[in-house]
Motif scaffolding. Structure first.
Motif, PDB file in Angstrom:
ATOM      1  N   ASN A 276     -30.847 146.729 115.184  1.00  0.00           N
ATOM      2  CA  ASN A 276     -29.566 146.122 115.490  1.00  0.00           C
ATOM      3  C   ASN A 276     -29.312 144.953 114.547  1.00  0.00           C
ATOM      4  O   ASN A 276     -30.130 144.635 113.682  1.00  0.00           O
ATOM      5  N   PHE A 277     -28.163 144.334 114.698  1.00  0.00           N
ATOM      6  CA  PHE A 277     -27.754 143.242 113.810  1.00  0.00           C
ATOM      7  C   PHE A 277     -28.790 142.121 113.803  1.00  0.00           C
ATOM      8  O   PHE A 277     -29.190 141.635 112.748  1.00  0.00           O
ATOM      9  N   GLN A 278     -29.246 141.714 114.995  1.00  0.00           N
ATOM     10  CA  GLN A 278     -30.162 140.581 115.087  1.00  0.00           C
ATOM     11  C   GLN A 278     -31.484 140.861 114.371  1.00  0.00           C
ATOM     12  O   GLN A 278     -32.007 140.007 113.662  1.00  0.00           O
ATOM     13  N   LEU A 279     -32.026 142.063 114.573  1.00  0.00           N
ATOM     14  CA  LEU A 279     -33.296 142.422 113.929  1.00  0.00           C
ATOM     15  C   LEU A 279     -33.162 142.402 112.414  1.00  0.00           C
ATOM     16  O   LEU A 279     -33.995 141.826 111.705  1.00  0.00           O
ATOM     17  N   LEU A 280     -32.105 143.039 111.896  1.00  0.00           N
ATOM     18  CA  LEU A 280     -31.916 143.134 110.447  1.00  0.00           C
ATOM     19  C   LEU A 280     -31.659 141.757 109.838  1.00  0.00           C
ATOM     20  O   LEU A 280     -32.148 141.447 108.749  1.00  0.00           O
ATOM     21  N   HIS A 281     -30.900 140.921 110.543  1.00  0.00           N
ATOM     22  CA  HIS A 281     -30.625 139.563 110.066  1.00  0.00           C
ATOM     23  C   HIS A 281     -31.933 138.771 109.973  1.00  0.00           C
ATOM     24  O   HIS A 281     -32.212 138.106 108.963  1.00  0.00           O
ATOM     25  N   ALA A 282     -32.741 138.851 111.025  1.00  0.00           N
ATOM     26  CA  ALA A 282     -34.007 138.115 111.049  1.00  0.00           C
ATOM     27  C   ALA A 282     -34.962 138.626 109.969  1.00  0.00           C
ATOM     28  O   ALA A 282     -35.615 137.834 109.276  1.00  0.00           O
ATOM     29  N   LEU A 283     -35.040 139.940 109.812  1.00  0.00           N
ATOM     30  CA  LEU A 283     -35.931 140.506 108.788  1.00  0.00           C
ATOM     31  C   LEU A 283     -35.463 140.155 107.373  1.00  0.00           C
ATOM     32  O   LEU A 283     -36.279 139.954 106.475  1.00  0.00           O
ATOM     33  N   SER A 284     -34.146 140.079 107.174  1.00  0.00           N
ATOM     34  CA  SER A 284     -33.635 139.690 105.861  1.00  0.00           C
ATOM     35  C   SER A 284     -34.115 138.290 105.494  1.00  0.00           C
ATOM     36  O   SER A 284     -34.549 138.037 104.367  1.00  0.00           O
TER      37      SER A 284
END
Length: 473
Positions: A276-284
Motif C-alpha cells: 500500500n501507499f504507506q509501505l512503499l513510502h516508508a521503503l522508499s
C-alpha cells in the motif's frame, strides 16, 4: 472537400471500453489494461468502465492498486454496497481467498437477493456454522480497510467519524481502540490518545500497536525520557505478526530509524502480503538512506499508483533540501550580524519541501539564538502573528516574488526596515517602502520610479514619499 475515409482520433470512452473488452477476451491483458484505462480516464464515473479496468489491473499484477482505486470510489460514492462485489472479484483474481470471501459476505449481507453468498460457499467449499459471527467478522474487516484508506489519504477527522459509526461492540475491540488512539494522536488530541493507550498497555504490555502509538505520542509531546524508553522497547521486542511488523516499521521510519524499519518492512513487500501507499513510502525512504537509491526510486514510482505525490517530497529531493538548509546555516546563521541571521532564517523557510528541516542539527543552534530571532522562527514555521517582524517579512516576500533574491538586496531591505522602524515605529505602506529601498539601493540595476511603482503595486506619488522618508534615516 472532406475525405469521408478519415477516422476521428477523438474517440469516446465507449470505443476504448469495447476494444479493451475484446483484448481481454483475447487474453491480451497488457493492451486491455491500456485501453480500459483510457475508457476510465474519459469517464471516471462509469461503473462498467471502472470495474473492468480494475479487474484487468489485478490480472496484470496491480491488484493492490486496483483495491485502492475501488475503496476510494466507495468512499466518494457514499459507501455504495455494489463496490463490495467488485472488491470480492478483485481478490478472487489475486487468489486472496480470505479477502475475497469477507468482501463477498459483506456484499451478500446487503444484497441477499443476488445469491452471491451461496456462490461464495460453493466457490470456496465452506460451510457456515455461525452466520452472525461471520457477518461481524466481515464488518470488522471492512471497518479496518475503510479506516486505513481515509487515514492514509489525510482524512483523519473523517476516519474517526467512520470509526464512531461502527457498532459499539466492534468499537470496543482492541484493534479499533488502537485505531481510535492513532486518529486522536494525529489530530493532536494527546490527552484522549494517552488515556486510550494507557488502558491498552495496562491490558497487554506487549501490544505493539499501542507501544508504537505511545512512542509517537511522547515524541510529539517532547517527553524525551519516556520517548527514549518506549523507543528501546520498540527496537527490542519482536513483532508477532505481519500487521504488527507493518505498524512498528512505519513508526520507526517516521522516527528516522531507517535500518530497523527496512528490516521489518522489506519482507512484507517481498511476500507481497501488504502493498500500500504507506509501505512503499516508508521503503522508499528507508532504502534511500541505506544507500539503495535505485530500489528507493522503484518504490517511489510504484507508490504513485496509489496516491500521486510530487517528486519534491521524495527522499532524494528532501536530502537535497536538507543540504541546502545546512549550507545556509553555515553561511549566515552563525554570523555576528543579527540581520544576516534573520536573512538565514528567511531563506531557510523558502527551501522546499519545508519538512526537510525536521530532525536537522540546525535546531540545536536555533535554540541558542536570541528571543527576537526565535520569534521569527515561530512566525515562519508555526504561523505566530507578529507586527514588526511581520512587516519586515512582507517586504522580503515582495522582493522574492519579483525575483530580487540576491543576498545584497534582501539584506539591504532588512537593514533599511529596521532603521525605518527605529525612527518611525509605525508605517503601513510596505509596498512603497520596499520599492523605495530598491530604488535608492539598486545594486547596479537600472530601475525607474514608474517601473517600480507598477512592479510593487503602488503609485509614483507614494513611492516618492517613501523615498523621502528613507533618505531621512
Amino acid at each position: 472537400m472532406t475525405d469521408k475515409k478519415v477516422i476521428s482520433l477523438d474517440q469516446n470512452g465507449e470505443h476504448y471500453y469495447r476494444q479493451g473488452i475484446k483484448k481481454r477476451q483475447q487474453n491480451n491483458k497488457k493492451e486491455a489494461l491500456r485501453l480500459l484505462k483510457k475508457a476510465h480516464d474519459k469517464n471516471p464515473n462509469n461503473m462498467d468502465y471502472l470495474s473492468e479496468y480494475v479487474y484487468v489491473m489485478a490480472e496484470n499484477g496491480f491488484g493492490n492498486e486496483a483495491e485502492h482505486l475501488i475503496i476510494e470510489a466507495f468512499v466518494k460514492d457514499d459507501f455504495d454496497t455494489e463496490y463490495f462485489y467488485i472488491l470480492s472479484q478483485i481478490n478472487i483474481i489475486k487468489h486472496d481467498a480470505n479477502k475475497a470471501f469477507l468482501y463477498g459476505v459483506q456484499y451478500s449481507t446487503y444484497r441477499p437477493e443476488t445469491g452471491y453468498g451461496d456462490t461464495l460457499e460453493e466457490m470456496f467449499d465452506v460451510e457456515v456454522d455461525d452466520e452472525e459471527e461471520l457477518e461481524k467478522e466481515a464488518e470488522r474487516f471492512i471497518g479496518q480497510q475503510i479506516f486505513q484508506h481515509l487515514f492514509m489519504n489525510a482524512k483523519v477527522g473523517e476516519s474517526l467519524t467512520y470509526l464512531d459509526s461502527l457498532p459499539v461492540e466492534i468499537q470496543g475491540e482492541r484493534e479499533f481502540r488502537n485505531l481510535k488512539a492513532m486518529a486522536y494522536l494525529f489530530l493532536n488530541k494527546f490527552e484522549e490518545a494517552e488515556t486510550l493507550l494507557e488502558q491498552l498497555l495496562e491490558d497487554d504490555q506487549t501490544d505493539m500497536h499501542a507501544l508504537s502509538h505511545m512512542t509517537l505520542l511522547h515524541y510529539h509531546t517532547e517527553r524525551f525520557d519516556k520517548y527514549d524508553a518506549y523507543l528501546k522497547k520498540l527496537e527490542v521486542v519482536e513483532p508477532l505478526d505481519d500487521d504488527a511488523r507493518f505498524k512498528v516499521g512505519l513508526v520507526l521510519n517516521f522516527l528516522q530509524k531507517y535500518e530497523h524499519s527496512y528490516k521489518l518492512l522489506f519482507p512484507l513487500y517481498k511476500k507481497q502480503k501488504i502493498i500500500n501507499f504507506q509501505l512503499l513510502h516508508a521503503l522508499s525512504f528507508s532504502s534511500y538512506y541505506l544507500g539503495k537509491h535505485e530500489e528507493s526510486e522503484m518504490y517511489w514510482t510504484r507508490m504513485q499508483n496509489f496516491h500521486p505525490v510530487d517528486e519534491q517530497f521524495s527522499p532524494w529531493k528532501k536530502q537535497e533540501a536538507a543540504e541546502e538548509i545546512l549550507e545556509l546555516e553555515k553561511m549566515y546563521l552563525h554570523d555576528e550580524d543579527q540581520h544576516k541571521r534573520l536573512l538565514a532564517l528567511y531563506l531557510i523557510s523558502k527551501v522546499e519541501p519545508r519538512e526537510a528541516i525536521i530532525g536537522l542539527s540546525i535546531w540545536d543552534h536555533i535554540e541558542e539564538l536570541d528571543d527576537y530571532e526565535k520569534l521569527y522562527v515561530t512566525f515562519l514555521f508555526q504561523g505566530l502573528k507578529l507586527v514588526r517582524l511581520g512587516r519586515m517579512h512582507i517586504g522580503l516576500e515582495l522582493l522574492y516574488d519579483q525575483s530580487f533574491r540576491d543576498e545584497e538586496t534582501l539584506l539591504m531591505w532588512i537593514n533599511v526596515f529596521h532603521d525605518l522602524y527605529e525612527k518611525h515605529k509605525e508605517f503601513d505602506d510596505i509596498e512603497s517602502h520596499t520599492a523605495a529601498a530598491l530604488y535608492l539601493y539598486p545594486a547596479g540595476r537600472k530601475l525607474t520610479k514608474k517601473g517600480l511603482a507598477e512592479m510593487f503595486n503602488t503609485t509614483v506619488y507614494r513611492l516618492n514619499k517613501a523615498i523621502d522618508r528613507i533618505k531621512q534615516i
